[in-house]
Design an enzyme around this catalytic site. Structure first.
Site, mmCIF file in Angstrom:
data_model
loop_
_atom_site.group_PDB
_atom_site.id
_atom_site.type_symbol
_atom_site.label_atom_id
_atom_site.label_comp_id
_atom_site.label_asym_id
_atom_site.label_seq_id
_atom_site.Cartn_x
_atom_site.Cartn_y
_atom_site.Cartn_z
ATOM 1 N N LEU A 47 -54.659 33.108 16.828
ATOM 2 C CA LEU A 47 -53.754 32.064 17.293
ATOM 3 C C LEU A 47 -52.332 32.246 16.759
ATOM 4 O O LEU A 47 -52.114 32.256 15.559
ATOM 5 C CB LEU A 47 -54.301 30.706 16.820
ATOM 6 C CG LEU A 47 -53.483 29.491 17.217
ATOM 7 C CD1 LEU A 47 -53.403 29.352 18.709
ATOM 8 C CD2 LEU A 47 -54.073 28.247 16.587
ATOM 9 N N ASP A 48 -51.380 32.378 17.656
ATOM 10 C CA ASP A 48 -49.960 32.412 17.278
ATOM 11 C C ASP A 48 -49.625 33.570 16.345
ATOM 12 O O ASP A 48 -48.636 33.521 15.618
ATOM 13 C CB ASP A 48 -49.523 31.087 16.618
ATOM 14 C CG ASP A 48 -49.803 29.878 17.503
ATOM 15 O OD1 ASP A 48 -49.817 30.055 18.731
ATOM 16 O OD2 ASP A 48 -50.011 28.795 16.976
ATOM 17 N N GLU A 49 -50.438 34.618 16.357
ATOM 18 C CA GLU A 49 -50.166 35.725 15.448
ATOM 19 C C GLU A 49 -49.863 37.038 16.143
ATOM 20 O O GLU A 49 -49.808 38.091 15.514
ATOM 21 C CB GLU A 49 -51.338 35.889 14.465
ATOM 22 C CG GLU A 49 -51.500 34.673 13.587
ATOM 23 C CD GLU A 49 -52.383 34.908 12.381
ATOM 24 O OE1 GLU A 49 -52.960 36.003 12.256
ATOM 25 O OE2 GLU A 49 -52.478 33.981 11.556
#
Lengths: 277, 277, 277, 277
Positions: free
Chosen positions: A221-223
């Site tokens: 997530l979001d990385e």
């Protein structure tokens, strides 16, 4: 104006520029612009050229392949509009901005359709004559919902998926199908405020600057690899809703800038980072 | 030019501005500037005024105390240079910037001395005639080292401690002694990259913007109330050392801006956030 | 949420805040936020408050008028959506952005119609159901063309005219009719690059930053009071057309921010400058 | 780490990269980084490479000259610290920042001396052991004063003159002696506010952003090729003196960034613009 984009990624070695430029020169190609980068840490070489003229792409690729290190990944393709599907939820600012740019011919892409887990954005898409697929997630498990979305996506030949404030987390198997083909806009200055409601998090933390981040989606997530970021100042007078409102202009601008880079084939991804020419 | 600063923090209630301005008006005071903020979420009222003239501060404070809610915290003090001690380690850019501003009369503070766990910055301090205390941490436990530092600090009457790239973590008991009196510059855009070597972290994450954060120190590492932040763009060509170099100008500017705000009594702290007038 | 906005502009004097807050307090009004500014150079006082509750506006105004200096200009009005007409020419980005925000309810204004000296933007307006008046300037003198535009404008009761990349210069008599009621977006960082084609001027000058400026229109080209500005970095690789493209996102964001300030009654104008609360 | 910098400027032609890389490859040179730019408008080619290893520079230059167009201007030189003289007047912030960086080894230059038309900055220079020449302009015509300054400068072998807030205008004949060798910091966002007291001009105009510009000096005041610019926001509360104070941090950072680019041989100048690699 250039018509082809050549991209090469390989292990670094002496003379690569000489060898590439030799092939291009002997084939009498017009090079409009070269860009290169050597990642010394990983011993990797990245090269991009914008080429003009009429080109036998297979011949050039073969000749380059002969000269380059074995691991070279070479792409040479005509510059064409990318085929794009947008996923969104309820917020209209990023989607609307993309539709406007599409409508005025500024977007280097064709929007095939918009897919949403809600029906709110249908009227906006209809204004612009863009097909809208409402795929409700009500009463569905995540994998069931994704299966229905894939049923829609599979009707199209798509180059990139754009998550224009699509507020559901995608499963690893979904992301794996579209490796480096999904661009997301996250409404914070990553890696600060990963996850839900970053404006509330930013408000609570009392930061003096907020931002937005466009990135490729990977399975964390979001990385994923960051493409573009921007920020604006905030102060104690602003509630988290004020920050959210102020952030919308940043979100849509950052996403728009990222899409320009992606659609113009200006990005390499390596080691979860982007090299942008 | 104003000579006194009045600060009030209390529960919000109707008519506070009326009551405050009534006291000030009846005492025939020149108000150069009022600033106020109501934190509706916490039902708190914050007020600051810059006053001119000759003032019986105790009388005014008493009259205000009578009018304000019971929990009102009122300070009314002559504008004076703050007494400051700087802690640093080896890097000279933030310390040097402060010394220069001190030297040219731009800093609203007197630097009492510089304390460092290394001896590298002594020549710089001596250039500017500022006393330098080298308190080595070699072979010492943290509490022993802090005790020796406190021995130095206790020789002075100090308003604020400035951590100008002081690279050791302070214990809770140390921080508690100087509540809201320690200002730190952290070399990242907090809350991104808390902890050690944020430039390496930023490089590794592939961010496109880096920053710096000045904050009050509380007992959680890099989590105190944020005073000032700023950012600059970076790209794939920059190593973490390049980012570190580029970041230095941001660090010193952010710290300098934060010190101006602190030394001019422009900040309230509430709920781990700053209200800045 | 506040329902009324009180604005006062007058000569500075002692006790103004006391007198204003006294009237408001005695009328038992909820003040959500006060803002004030004293322009010492011109001895002027500016005040704005957001008020809640049910208010007899005429009574409050009368009481304030009695207490304030004779030259006090006091407005106290219910917070309502402003009535707005947009003038545009051919470029769609600023107009489209406003239409989107209007459509999603983010704009504190009703768009009465769009007036253009070309017909290109009609389809965009029709998508959003906004009336479009094409007033050609072909074969017309400037005053004749403006007369025709005024014929259209006079059909509406309008609070503000927004020049969303309207590319014709307005006459003094036209501007005089709408004093402090016309907002323009200029595609440069004023006062740099006044006049025609600022991106070409910026390209030719070799600047490293370009910008946009939203301002009220007075009778000197691009010299009215500035409301908002923003900038982005550029480099030698960018042609003036690249700068123009990059600048569009800045233009529309700056205009959008300026319109929010104007429509929320947050601006005073004095001596060709804006005071923004 | 690279040891040589190769710079080539010539008319554009097909195969230039091939020809350059061919010479470098056949001489077995390590190229750390190539940068190139084609100015299509002026049909000019710019190239810079950072080279490693031991090099017979004359041999390489000769071979390159044979391959390049006739107008090619080729420089190939060992990376060395530049020899620099700083001119200043009374303000210490830019000079102090340079002296600090020089002192900590961050400046890629040796400061030979400081020359000033006032004596105020002598103590600052003496702190850092830098020779200070006070050349008063009292009772002197401009050409007489410049003659005395040249008497000082001529004692040194200098690569660049840095005007660190030197507040006198240089004559054309002076500037001609040091073509593209004088770097100035102007305290505005050029081309806005050319000339005297830009902060007062900015205050009077009511801009919402101020800036600073580092540029090479040519014989038109503040019109030379721009190297670097940056900005900060301002508001109606700031007097011109507040703007001046806030601007100082921008001025010194912009000048510092420009000096890094100049001293690392990263700049070409063409048609009054800079190409920066």
């Amino acid at each position: 104006m250039y018509k082809y984009v050549l991209k090469i990624k390989c292990s670094d070695a002496k003379g690569l520029i000489y060898k590439i430029s030799s092939v291009l020169y002997k084939n009498d190609l017009n090079i409009e612009k070269n860009s290169e980068f050597v990642d010394n840490e990983n011993n990797k070489f990245f090269f991009r050229a914008r080429l003009d003229g009429t080109i036998d792409t297979q011949k050039i690729k073969n000749e380059l392949q002969d000269e380059m290190p074995r691991d070279a990944k070479i792409t040479l393709a005509k510059k064409v509009k990318k085929q794009v599907i947008i996923l969104a939820t309820k917020e209209s600012h990023c989607l609307g901005d993309i539709l406007l740019k599409h409508d005025s011919g500024e977007l280097n892409a064709n929007i095939l359709c918009v897919v949403s887990n809600h029906d709110e954005l249908r009227p906006l898409c209809e204004k612009f004559g863009v097909k809208y697929h409402f795929v409700s997630s009500s009463d569905l498990q995540r994998d069931e919902h994704e299966k229905e979305i894939l049923n829609v996506l599979n009707k199209y030949k798509v180059d990139f998926l754009v998550l224009a404030k699509y507020m559901r987390i995608l499963s690893q198997s979904f992301v794996d199908r579209y490796e480096q083909k999904i661009i997301n806009i996250h409404h914070s200055f990553l890696p600060a405020f990963i996850g839900a409601n970053p404006y509330k998090q930013a408000y609570k933390r009392g930061v003096k600057i907020i931002g937005a981040t466009a990135h490729f989606v990977n399975n964390n997530l979001d990385e994923g690899p960051i493409i573009a970021q921007d920020v604006i100042g905030v102060n104690h007078e602003q509630s988290w809703k004020d920050m959210q409102k102020a952030g919308r202009n940043v979100e849509k601008t950052v996403l728009s800038n990222a899409l320009d880079l992606v659609f113009d084939d200006r990005i390499f991804v390596h080691q979860n980072k982007t090299i942008i020419f």
